[in-house]
Design a protein around this motif. Structure first.
Motif, short mmCIF file in Angstrom:
data_model
loop_
_atom_site.label_atom_id
_atom_site.label_comp_id
_atom_site.label_asym_id
_atom_site.label_seq_id
_atom_site.Cartn_x
_atom_site.Cartn_y
_atom_site.Cartn_z
N LEU A 1 79.98 27.28 -7.90
CA LEU A 1 80.32 27.97 -9.15
C LEU A 1 81.23 27.10 -10.02
CD1 LEU A 1 80.58 30.53 -10.94
CD2 LEU A 1 82.36 31.34 -9.38
N TYR B 1 79.22 25.70 -13.08
CA TYR B 1 79.35 26.71 -14.15
C TYR B 1 80.69 26.59 -14.86
CZ TYR B 1 75.12 28.91 -12.35
OH TYR B 1 73.83 29.14 -11.97
N CYS B 2 81.81 26.71 -14.12
CA CYS B 2 83.13 26.73 -14.78
C CYS B 2 83.38 25.43 -15.54
CB CYS B 2 84.24 26.97 -13.77
SG CYS B 2 84.01 28.44 -12.78
N CYS C 1 76.67 32.78 -16.03
CA CYS C 1 77.36 33.16 -14.78
C CYS C 1 77.43 34.68 -14.68
CB CYS C 1 78.76 32.54 -14.82
SG CYS C 1 79.90 33.22 -13.63
N ILE D 1 89.01 26.96 -15.25
CA ILE D 1 88.30 28.23 -15.04
C ILE D 1 88.65 29.11 -16.24
CG2 ILE D 1 87.91 30.17 -13.48
CD1 ILE D 1 89.09 28.56 -11.23
N PRO D 2 87.83 29.11 -17.29
CA PRO D 2 88.19 29.85 -18.50
C PRO D 2 88.51 31.33 -18.27
CG PRO D 2 86.33 28.42 -18.94
CD PRO D 2 86.60 28.34 -17.47
N CYS D 3 87.91 31.95 -17.27
CA CYS D 3 88.15 33.39 -17.08
C CYS D 3 89.24 33.65 -16.05
CB CYS D 3 86.87 34.09 -16.64
SG CYS D 3 86.45 33.78 -14.93
N CYS E 1 79.62 30.03 -18.90
CA CYS E 1 80.00 31.42 -18.63
C CYS E 1 78.87 32.38 -19.00
CB CYS E 1 81.27 31.78 -19.39
SG CYS E 1 82.65 30.71 -18.95
N ILE F 1 79.60 36.49 -13.25
CA ILE F 1 80.97 36.97 -13.52
C ILE F 1 81.21 37.00 -15.03
CG2 ILE F 1 83.43 36.36 -13.26
CD1 ILE F 1 82.68 35.32 -10.44
N GLY F 2 80.74 35.96 -15.72
CA GLY F 2 80.87 35.90 -17.18
C GLY F 2 80.14 37.07 -17.83
S1 SF4 Z 1 82.87 33.34 -16.25
FE1 SF4 Z 1 81.96 32.30 -14.50
S2 SF4 Z 1 81.61 30.24 -15.25
FE2 SF4 Z 1 83.02 31.19 -16.67
S3 SF4 Z 1 85.00 30.58 -15.90
FE3 SF4 Z 1 84.55 32.58 -15.03
S4 SF4 Z 1 83.65 32.14 -13.03
FE4 SF4 Z 1 83.59 30.25 -14.22
#
Ligand code: SF4
Length: 432
Positions: free
Chosen positions: A402, A406-407, A415, A131-133, A412, A417-418
């Protein structure tokens, strides 16, 4: 810098977009950046712009370098005839032109990018975790996260329902058989799903429906096809009764026995052993022999309050023809039933409603979905540790969708959230 990022910048207007001028020095005002196009053709459709004194409605193409317009052959492609703006990071040698030779207005945004967006984008891209974020997730307000999870849960349900509709089409709309197969795959679990499907494909669902009032006949059909009743020595009276019924049904319906079907037992609790699951599936089909029995939430409520049980014989048998040291009723737990609803019955109901012209689940069904306890698994726990907690089953499904779509794919930029994180919160719930 890549084109996906530049498209994101255009879509979210994350650059200084007031007082813009085109390549030939006309004033440019963005009224609507358009809808991103994932098919062939220009990158954004139906944008609205004011250029000079005129308002335009049409398409927008985005490139890192202006010369890409020619390299990609857009000047020879009629699909680009209605492009009203070429957005580029760096100016090309020549202005973009359409097939008829007319110039496409062009704007360079390389020096106008919001530095914060770029930094946050780079930070996300450099993070190679699942989960990069993850370290920032907890900073996104729940009133923003929840509608996004709701949308993802609907998408996930749609994908599952579509899979069912594809299978239905292939089976020439044999609802009963596909219902039977989907249930079989679920009762087989991760390890035995395909083997259970193979067993079920040997038995036309009409046979199950015909005998549904006698649970032991369904058990005989399933255990017999799986090869359990072909053993030479069967001592218990219940085993002998099943074999007699099976011998009769097999010769009547000409069902093939799958002697060497690879049923697995590794790292399983006895209540999940394949023959126990086949017996619990028999109980389910005995009680719910019609795919249309789950159109109303009351049916699911009833299912949740009456666990599925293997026949009494299995209470003192750990496996078929193997006596147990510690007798115990082999019934399904609440989590098994909840996941049966989420993974099989809700998608099946969605597929049925879809085929009857209703594109969404009815409100009372959706409300029921929200009333279910959330699934606990590695993914939901990972999000929980990062500050996003599923409050119900629907949100948990949104999180799973998600993470997987996406993750893990590092999407991102697509997404919500991104977008929220990269624009520093300059995006509203309506933009999801
Ligand atoms: S921005 Fe969205 S897609 Fe990227 S790591 Fe966070 S939750 Fe996952």
């Amino acid at each position: 810098m890549n084109e996906d990022f530049l498209q994101f910048v255009w879509r979210t207007l994350s650059f200084r977009h007031t007082h813009l001028k085109t390549r030939d020095r006309q004033m440019l005002k963005i009224l609507d950046p358009g809808i991103q196009n994932t098919d062939q053709g220009p990158d954004f459709l139906d944008a609205r712009l004011r250029i000079g004194a005129h308002e335009w409605c049409g398409h927008v193409e985005v490139h890192i370098h202006g010369d890409e317009w020619f390299r990609h052959g857009h000047h020879r492609d009629p699909m680009y005839n209605t492009t009203i703006l070429h957005v580029v990071f760096e100016k090309g040698k020549l202005p973009a032109v359409r097939l008829d030779g007319t110039k496409v207005p062009e704007v360079w945004i390389g020096t106008l990018l919001d530095a914060g967006v770029r930094q946050r984008y780079d930070a996300l891209r450099k993070n190679m975790g699942d989960i990069p974020c993850q370290s920032l997730l907890g900073t996104v307000p729940p009133e923003f996260v929840k509608p996004w999870l709701e949308k993802l849960a609907r998408d996930r349900l749609f994908v599952k329902s579509e899979d069912i509709r594809v299978r239905l089409k292939e089976s020439k709309w044999d609802w009963g058989q596909i219902y039977f197969e989907q249930l079989g795959a679920y009762f087989g679990g991760n390890l035995n799903a395909e083997s259970f499907r193979s067993i079920i494909r040997q038995i036309p669902f009409v046979r199950i429906r015909r005998h549904h009032e006698r649970k032991e006949l369904i058990e005989a059909l399933l255990l017999g096809t799986a090869g359990y009743l072909s053993r030479k020595v069967l001592l218990h009276p219940y085993e002998q009764m099943l074999r007699e019924e099976w011998n009769y049904l097999q010769s009547l319906y000409k069902i093939e026995v799958l002697q060497d079907i690879p049923l697995k037992y590794m790292r399983m609790r006895p209540s999940a052993f394949p023959e126990i699951r086949l017996a619990q599936l028999s109980d389910f089909l005995h009680r719910y022999p019609e795919p249309g029995m789950f159109l109303e939430p009351e049916a699911w409520q009833k299912l949740l309050s009456h666990p599925l049980s293997a026949s009494a014989y299995f209470t003192d048998h750990v496996r078929f023809a193997q006596v147990s040291d510690s007798p115990r009723l082999k019934s399904t737990g609440p989590e098994f039933l909840r996941l049966l609803i989420i993974n099989v019955l809700l998608p099946f109901t969605h597929a049925m409603q879809w085929e009857h012209g209703h594109k969404q689940l009815k409100d009372d069904v959706w409300f029921f979905y929200h009333s279910l306890i959330p699934e606990q698994n590695r993914i939901t726990r990972l999000f929980h540790q990062s500050g996003v907690e599923a409050e119900d089953a629907c949100e948990a499904q949104g999180i799973i969708h998600l993470y997987k779509n996406y993750c893990l794919k590092k999407r991102c930029l697509d997404c919500a959230i991104g977008k929220y994180l990269m624009t520093g919160g300059r995006i509203s719930v309506q933009d999801i």
